[in-house]
Design a protein around this motif. Structure first.
Motif: not given
Length: 319
Positions: A81-105
């Motif tokens: 699962f990869i997030f492709v978004s306009g803005t993702i804060g650092e804290e939110m990015a860490v939270d999403l990885v914890i929830r199972g996100a593989t990466d974000y772009v």
């Protein structure tokens, strides 16, 4: 480069952004099959098609990235699962990885999308291979456990000093010990005498040198109650990660057969050493066996008597 086209589920409410992402994905080799949805209900339904990869915007009207990944991980826990978004804060990015996100772009850095997809698929393949290997190992362990526990032959493990590590129920019943009692003994403690110890040392030496015994051997072992038991035994090295860790032995109780053989031997010696003439003929009346006394009394050798009829003995003493 991917080995085959992958199926991608893209969650993006903006048609223009979805077009940019799909255009970038055409740089994958081979090009993927992309299913585009723009809302939470359609996304949840599309999960049933079991895509190989999920791409999702984080901000969806009436739906959120957190809801998207929660649904995805519940339905397809091993799908990248990869997030492709306009803005993702650092804290939110860490939270999403914890929830199972593989990466974000980030959308303004779509050139990073293809490498992110390739990494995600490589990681997914590694996970798949590891899960398959674990499944095969579990199945192999279950098969071995069934063979080990249900075998009619005794199976035991001991270290290179001969100290018992484990034994199946058949071996424990053969020897009359409980498992915790046997672990305080060595294989040599079960030897009936010095000759048996020497035979055990010979077998262990062969196993250490060549990985297994060169032949099946008979041993006389001493049970817990002091009685003797005769067994046929074969041993081999147990490997873990390619390294020798223990010796496995398989034993079969041959006590009844051994006792019968001994009785037959006693009977044979009694007949052979009898002072009376004793012979055995086949159904045609030809001599199959004569004892020593027959040779002494007739003057014929066994070689001369075997195959003849008893009439030869009436022809007179042979000089």
């Amino acid at each position: 480069m991917l080995s085959q086209p992958i199926r991608i589920l893209l969650l993006e409410d903006s048609a223009s952004d979805a077009e940019l992402v799909q255009r970038e994905l055409l740089n994958l080799s081979p090009p993927p099959a992309v299913t585009h949805v723009d809302n939470g209900m359609a996304f949840e339904k599309a999960l049933h098609s079991e895509p190989d990869l999920i791409l999702s915007d984080f901000n969806i009207p009436g739906f959120s990235g957190v809801e998207a990944i929660t649904l995805a991980k519940a339905a397809l826990p091993n799908t990248p699962f990869i997030f492709v978004s306009g803005t993702i804060g650092e804290e939110m990015a860490v939270d999403l990885v914890i929830r199972g996100a593989t990466d974000y772009v980030l959308k303004d850095r779509l050139k990073k999308l293809i490498p992110a997809v390739q990494r995600a698929m490589e990681q997914s393949e590694e996970v798949r291979k590891n899960q398959l290997l674990q499944k095969q190992l579990r199945e192999a362990e279950e098969r071995y456990s069934s063979l080990y526990n249900l075998s009619l032959d005794g199976i035991y493990l001991h270290d290179f000093d001969g100290r018992f590590l484990d034994a199946n129920e058949t071996a424990l019943q053969m020897l009359g010990y409980q498992a915790d009692e046997l672990r305080h003994l060595t294989i040599r403690d079960l030897a009936g005498d010095a000759e048996q110890i020497a035979l055990m040392d010979l077998s262990i030496g062969e196993i250490m040198k060549g990985g297994r015994q060169t032949e099946i051997r008979e041993f006389r072992l001493r049970r817990k109650d002091g009685s003797d038991i005769w067994v046929e035994a074969a041993g081999s090295i147990v490997l873990s990660a390619g390294r020798p860790v223990a010796v496995q032995g398989i034993v079969r109780d041959i006590t009844d057969r051994k006792l019968r053989d001994m009785e037959i031997r006693k009977l044979f010696l009694s007949v052979e050493n009898s002072r009376d003439l004793i012979m055995i003929t086949d159904k045609n009346g030809r001599i199959e066996y004569v004892n020593h006394a027959a040779c002494v009394l007739t003057g014929y050798s066994k070689f001369e008597l075997i195959g003849q009829t008893p009439a030869i003995m009436k022809s007179g003493m042979h000089d």
